[in-house]
Design a protein around this motif. Structure first.
Motif, PDB file in Angstrom:
ATOM      1  N   LEU A 118       0.836  -1.195   0.000  1.00 28.04           N
ATOM      2  CA  LEU A 118       0.000   0.000   0.000  1.00 28.04           C
ATOM      3  C   LEU A 118       0.873   1.248   0.000  1.00 28.04           C
ATOM      4  CD1 LEU A 118      -2.876  -0.899   2.501  1.00 28.04           C
ATOM      5  CD2 LEU A 118      -2.859  -1.063   0.018  1.00 28.04           C
ATOM      6  N   ARG A 119       0.603   2.152  -0.934  1.00 28.48           N
ATOM      7  CA  ARG A 119       1.357   3.395  -1.052  1.00 28.48           C
ATOM      8  C   ARG A 119       0.404   4.528  -1.421  1.00 28.48           C
ATOM      9  NH1 ARG A 119       4.473   0.357   0.721  1.00 28.48           N
ATOM     10  NH2 ARG A 119       6.659  -0.041   0.176  1.00 28.48           N
ATOM     11  N   VAL A 120       0.517   5.663  -0.719  1.00 28.54           N
ATOM     12  CA  VAL A 120      -0.234   6.863  -1.080  1.00 28.54           C
ATOM     13  C   VAL A 120       0.642   7.681  -2.019  1.00 28.54           C
ATOM     14  CG1 VAL A 120      -1.326   8.969  -0.249  1.00 28.54           C
ATOM     15  CG2 VAL A 120      -1.498   6.868   1.092  1.00 28.54           C
ATOM     16  N   ARG A 121       0.213   7.826  -3.270  1.00 30.39           N
ATOM     17  CA  ARG A 121       1.001   8.483  -4.304  1.00 30.39           C
ATOM     18  C   ARG A 121       0.401   9.848  -4.644  1.00 30.39           C
ATOM     19  NH1 ARG A 121       0.109   3.855  -8.485  1.00 30.39           N
ATOM     20  NH2 ARG A 121      -1.911   4.114  -7.478  1.00 30.39           N
ATOM     21  N   PRO A 122       1.130  10.648  -5.427  1.00 31.30           N
ATOM     22  CA  PRO A 122       0.565  11.951  -5.822  1.00 31.30           C
ATOM     23  C   PRO A 122      -0.766  11.846  -6.544  1.00 31.30           C
ATOM     24  CG  PRO A 122       2.922  11.882  -6.272  1.00 31.30           C
ATOM     25  CD  PRO A 122       2.536  10.503  -5.837  1.00 31.30           C
ATOM     26  N   LEU A 123      -0.981  10.760  -7.293  1.00 31.87           N
ATOM     27  CA  LEU A 123      -2.266  10.576  -7.968  1.00 31.87           C
ATOM     28  C   LEU A 123      -3.406  10.482  -6.958  1.00 31.87           C
ATOM     29  CD1 LEU A 123      -3.865  10.036 -10.592  1.00 31.87           C
ATOM     30  CD2 LEU A 123      -3.352   7.611 -10.284  1.00 31.87           C
ATOM     31  N   ASP A 124      -3.175   9.800  -5.848  1.00 33.35           N
ATOM     32  CA  ASP A 124      -4.211   9.668  -4.822  1.00 33.35           C
ATOM     33  C   ASP A 124      -4.529  11.016  -4.186  1.00 33.35           C
ATOM     34  OD1 ASP A 124      -4.233   6.752  -5.014  1.00 33.35           O
ATOM     35  OD2 ASP A 124      -2.263   6.864  -4.081  1.00 33.35           O
ATOM     36  N   VAL A 125      -3.488  11.769  -3.854  1.00 32.44           N
ATOM     37  CA  VAL A 125      -3.695  13.083  -3.252  1.00 32.44           C
ATOM     38  C   VAL A 125      -4.382  14.029  -4.236  1.00 32.44           C
ATOM     39  CG1 VAL A 125      -2.538  15.062  -2.173  1.00 32.44           C
ATOM     40  CG2 VAL A 125      -1.693  12.747  -1.763  1.00 32.44           C
ATOM     41  N   GLY A 126      -3.978  13.953  -5.514  1.00 34.27           N
ATOM     42  CA  GLY A 126      -4.605  14.798  -6.521  1.00 34.27           C
ATOM     43  C   GLY A 126      -6.071  14.473  -6.727  1.00 34.27           C
ATOM     44  N   PHE A 127      -6.410  13.188  -6.703  1.00 33.35           N
ATOM     45  CA  PHE A 127      -7.808  12.800  -6.866  1.00 33.35           C
ATOM     46  C   PHE A 127      -8.654  13.295  -5.695  1.00 33.35           C
ATOM     47  CE2 PHE A 127     -11.078   9.668  -5.647  1.00 33.35           C
ATOM     48  CZ  PHE A 127     -11.938   9.828  -6.713  1.00 33.35           C
ATOM     49  N   PHE A 128      -8.164  13.115  -4.479  1.00 35.39           N
ATOM     50  CA  PHE A 128      -8.932  13.532  -3.314  1.00 35.39           C
ATOM     51  C   PHE A 128      -9.078  15.054  -3.276  1.00 35.39           C
ATOM     52  CE2 PHE A 128      -9.659  14.459   1.166  1.00 35.39           C
ATOM     53  CZ  PHE A 128     -10.635  13.520   1.477  1.00 35.39           C
ATOM     54  N   GLY A 129      -7.971  15.763  -3.502  1.00 35.53           N
ATOM     55  CA  GLY A 129      -8.053  17.225  -3.517  1.00 35.53           C
ATOM     56  C   GLY A 129      -8.871  17.749  -4.683  1.00 35.53           C
ATOM     57  N   GLY A 130      -8.748  17.107  -5.859  1.00 31.49           N
ATOM     58  CA  GLY A 130      -9.541  17.530  -7.002  1.00 31.49           C
ATOM     59  C   GLY A 130     -11.027  17.312  -6.804  1.00 31.49           C
TER      60      GLY A 130
END
Length: 269
Positions: A245-257
């Motif tokens: 399990l890894r939190v990547r920039p894509l995950d942060v971008g999706f949640f913030g977006g």
């Protein structure tokens, strides 16, 4: 082949089974499947409460369009979407019928539309999230949030047993069809044929339940012989399960977006 025959083939047991199994197991290419399951579950918990913050119909329609787009890219089963749409339409129709005897039905429907939209947004969000996570990723996400492994194992086992249950139920239905006589005449709008299918479908349900109970007992005994109970309290087993399990920039971008989209919808609509 007539239109009615095509519709009947689309609603057959095989078509529904393949559609549901495709939703549960073949969404690896969808966008949401590439996200971390913890981020997806956090996003889902947030969107359980976001619709209740708004009362304007335009904002709720905008949120519904947003989650519907996510459901589309998640390749949600058309059977589940049709079932949800039928539920929403039948609920509004039932309220209209009831209020027709007590007051203005259109006024009641207009009052219930925001509440129905909120429930629909939550339902579509649920379809989008859980259709994008397979049994392994869903179990990992719940386990990382502190859910006991007994519960996550039940989810994973249920997913694994789903194709077996579908196949067994289909075999039981075919066996009853071979052993019973179909109606000589289908009747107007084929009502006798559909009543016959409904009757044997109900009869095939009970043997499947007994087979599930027997199979579950065998599974429990097999898991215990392999040390399943011992691994429940082993931290090394938990670390091994959650190692990828890894939190990547894509995950942060999706949640913030997603939060940004909600803010834009709330301001502009």
């Amino acid at each position: 082949m007539t239109y009615l025959d095509g519709l009947r083939d689309a609603a057959s047991v095989d078509a529904i089974k393949n559609d549901l199994l495709k939703t549960a197991y073949e969404n690896e290419g969808s966008f949401l499947h590439r996200l971390d399951p913890r981020v997806l579950l956090l996003w889902y918990f947030v969107f359980l409460f976001v619709p209740w913050l708004f009362y304007d119909t335009g904002v709720l329609l905008g949120l519904l369009a947003f989650v519907s787009l996510l459901a589309y890219v998640s390749r949600v089963s058309l059977f589940l979407v049709a079932l949800m749409a039928f539920t929403v339409a039948s609920t509004l129709a039932s309220y209209a019928v009831v209020t027709a005897f007590t007051g203005d039905p259109m006024a009641a429907i207009r009052a219930l539309i925001p509440f129905t939209l909120k429930l629909t947004i939550i339902s579509v969000s649920s379809l989008a999230v859980f259709s994008s996570m397979g049994p392994k990723t869903l179990a990992q996400g719940l386990r990382s949030l502190g859910i006991p492994r007994q519960f996550t194992f039940l989810i994973t086992y249920g997913y694994r047993m789903l194709p077996v249950l579908f196949e067994e139920y289909h075999d039981l239905v075919n066996a009853y069809r071979l052993r019973s006589a179909a109606p000589d005449s289908p009747g107007r709008f084929r009502w006798r044929h559909y009543a016959y299918i409904l009757r044997i479908s109900m009869r095939a349900f009970y043997p499947m339940i007994f087979n599930v109970a027997k199979r579950s007992r065998v599974t429990v005994e097999a898991m215990e012989t392999r040390g399943f109970s011992h691994s429940l309290h082993d931290e090394a087993s938990k670390d091994l399960q959650l190692a990828d399990l890894r939190v990547r920039p894509l995950d942060v971008g999706f949640f913030g977006g997603s939060l940004a989209v909600v803010a834009v919808i709330a301001v502009t609509l």
